[in-house]
Design an enzyme around this catalytic site. Structure first.
Site, short mmCIF file in Angstrom:
data_model
loop_
_atom_site.label_atom_id
_atom_site.label_comp_id
_atom_site.label_asym_id
_atom_site.label_seq_id
_atom_site.Cartn_x
_atom_site.Cartn_y
_atom_site.Cartn_z
N ASP A 1 33.73 47.27 44.62
CA ASP A 1 34.64 46.19 44.25
C ASP A 1 34.67 45.96 42.74
O ASP A 1 33.62 45.95 42.09
CB ASP A 1 34.13 44.91 44.95
CG ASP A 1 34.96 43.69 44.67
OD1 ASP A 1 36.02 43.56 45.29
OD2 ASP A 1 34.56 42.86 43.83
N GLU B 1 37.32 50.52 43.28
CA GLU B 1 38.44 49.63 42.99
C GLU B 1 38.44 49.31 41.51
O GLU B 1 37.58 48.57 41.01
CB GLU B 1 38.34 48.31 43.76
CG GLU B 1 39.60 47.47 43.54
CD GLU B 1 39.41 45.96 43.61
OE1 GLU B 1 40.38 45.26 43.92
OE2 GLU B 1 38.30 45.46 43.34
C1 GLC Z 1 38.33 42.49 44.34
C2 GLC Z 1 38.58 42.09 45.77
C3 GLC Z 1 39.11 40.69 45.78
C4 GLC Z 1 38.08 39.78 45.18
C5 GLC Z 1 37.65 40.25 43.79
C6 GLC Z 1 36.40 39.58 43.36
O1 GLC Z 1 39.48 42.59 43.59
O2 GLC Z 1 39.44 43.00 46.38
O3 GLC Z 1 39.46 40.26 47.06
O4 GLC Z 1 38.59 38.48 45.06
O5 GLC Z 1 37.39 41.63 43.76
O6 GLC Z 1 35.29 40.08 44.07
#
Ligand code: GLC
Length: 519
Positions: A202, A265
């Site tokens: 993440d 991500e």
């Molecule tokens: C990422 C997740 C999101 C979350 C953020 C903070 O972007 O996909 O849902 O709010 O990280 O952890």
């Protein structure tokens, strides 16, 4: 000799958002036993892996992305025994299990933070990012929280600010402290030992914000609709050079455990995304490619992007495509339900691993969520703006009974308005039937999963490309427009997105029709 590619190259990943999948305990919110009960739906789709959004203990200020114990299970979701049973079931069905790893921040309720904030002299003080006020008072830099307001919160107990790139309840971990990096790698190892097949990592671009805390520059093109955080470029907070050695360490650990999968991500431009493959392919196997979430719905734009993406991926690297997730508008709402079918054909036939967001196989749409039901801190912090992610996190409609088969209690978010899994299963013209057929064809035709990609045609309405493998050529022709179009290439039609289509008579493209043809 035919080489066998790793499962994650030919496979498909399906994202499960546990709160919205299936309630088994009458809380109005989904849980692990619920996921277990519905795994056959996922297996029947024909996908290869599930990525499950966070299931760890959490005060749920950000839907579980605020974690207070990285190696436990949130009681609302169940127990470690439930988790083990879920992994066993998934593996029995041939499904890999990926967990969500949230390295950039904990919850403020994590014992590490409790200890860190207790005193300036705490042994864990340096596990988070604490700074004095700026010389004239106020936050140490101009950085903004992704959810609105400053990224710094003043803690009166010790008279310093702490950094949080997201909600104030999500203090940023200090990865420059080797003890933090080591503890977090231990977390990954713990789950590998429990049998997970990999992680979706993440918000990794935020792992090492500038140590000098330089101010981010203003974005001159910003409009309020972009959300408050986009008022500044993320020059000094995202994709900093110090992120990548940590990514490489995660990869080494994944390899040391027999080659587990890491999906990263990181929202950025293509050059930034490429950094996450790692210079020597020692980064993530799959740095998420979010183009289809963000792009205009234009054949020329998508074709040009695919060319550039294909050209930039380092030798030995593997592409991937995402069209929806728990953070972004549902595709059927963004481009319109008419086009959602051809969109699924696009996602499932481009070269690279697709990630399918739960509910997109049903054509789910964003649903309105009344203010009093809002859960997302982004929505709650920005009232009246329409910003927020709750509308895309609506529970799955399993059947047409009470609670739509999702819950016997009051659902934590409103229920969906689209046809249920049960209803769509019995309807050959449904979105679900189309997605199953697309996946079945992709599994039967290595050209679609492993084949090379060649752009064939892109104009204002039609996008076409070829996928080739060992002498077999399939052509994908997609009409993204609302008028009939001639076929841009000849071939024998194998599958159409249009229900009931007579394939023997398919000598052109109907409005919003996609066709897969054998050349
Ligand atoms: C990422 C997740 C999101 C979350 C953020 C903070 O972007 O996909 O849902 O709010 O990280 O952890």
């Amino acid at each position: 000799m035919t080489d066998t590619p790793p499962w994650w190259q030919t496979g498909i990943i399906y994202q499960i958002y546990p709160r919205s999948f299936q309630d088994s305990t009458g809380t109005g919110m989904g849980d692990l036993q619920g996921i277990r009960r519905r795994l056959s739906h996922v297996a029947d789709l024909g996908v290869d892996a599930v990525w499950i959004s966070p299931i760890y203990p959490s005060p749920m200020k950000d839907g579980g992305y605020d974690i207070s114990d990285y190696t436990g299970i949130e009681p609302l979701f169940g127990t470690l025994a439930d988790f083990d049973a879920l992994v066993t079931d998934a593996h029995g069905l041939g499904l890999k299990v990926l967990l969500d790893f949230v390295p950039a921040h904990t919850s403020e309720a994590h014992p590490w933070f409790t200890e860190s904030r207790a005193s300036r002299g705490s042994a864990r003080r340096d596990w988070y990012i604490w700074r004095d006020a700026a010389p004239g008072g106020g936050p140490p830099s101009n950085w903004l929280s992704e959810f609105g307001g400053p990224a710094w919160t003043w803690d009166p107990a010790t008279s310093q600010y702490y950094l949080h790139i997201y909600a104030r309840e999500q203090p940023a971990l200090n990865w420059r402290n080797p003890a933090v990096a080591a503890a977090m790698l231990d977390v990954m190892a713990t789950w590998y030992d429990r049998g997970v097949d990999g992680f979706r990592v993440d918000a990794v671009e935020h792992l090492a914000p500038d140590r000098l805390l330089r101010d981010n520059p203003a974005n001159p093109d910003w409009t309020p609709a972009d959300g408050p955080a986009r008022a500044l470029f993320r020059t000094f907070t995202s994709h900093q050079a110090e992120v990548f050695p940590h990514v490489a360490a995660m990869r080494r650990l994944a390899e040391a455990h027999g080659g587990r999968l890491l999906v990263g991500e990181a929202y950025g431009n293509l050059d930034e995304v490429m950094l996450y493959y790692g210079g020597a392919l020692d980064g993530f196997q799959l740095p998420f490619n979010f183009h289809l979430i963000e792009s205009d719905w234009s054949p020329r734009t998508i074709a040009a992007f695919a060319e550039r993406y294909e050209a930039l991926i380092p030798p030995g690297g593997w592409p991937n495509w995402v069209m929806g997730n728990h953070d972004r508008s549902r595709i059927a709402s963004r481009i319109g339900p008419d086009r959602a079918r051809v969109a699924q054909m696009l996602l499932l036939t481009l070269r690279g691993t697709p990630t399918l967001w739960q509910g997109d196989e049903l054509g789910m749409v964003n649903e309105p969520v009344p203010d009093e039901m809002l859960r997302d801190p982004w929505a709650i912090n920005n009232p009246g703006t329409g910003i927020g992610r709750d509308p895309v996190r609506i529970p799955i409609p399993w059947d047409d009974g009470p609670g739509r088969g999702f819950t016997a209690a009051d659902p934590f978010l409103p229920l969906s308005t689209v046809a249920s899994v049960e209803a769509q299963s019995g309807d050959p013209g449904s979105m679900l039937a189309l997605v199953r057929a697309l996946i079945a064809l992709r599994r039967a035709e290595p050209a679609l999963s492993r084949g090379s990609y060649t752009g064939l045609h892109a104009d204002d309405a039609v996008l076409a490309y070829a996928r080739d493998h060992e002498g077999r050529r399939l052509i994908v022709a997609l009409n993204l427009g609302d008028r009939p179009q001639p076929l841009p290439a000849a071939g024998r039609p194998l599958l159409s997105t249009v229900p009931g289509r007579d394939l023997s008579a398919a000598d052109g493209l109907l409005p919003h029709e996609g066709l897969i043809l054998a050349a």
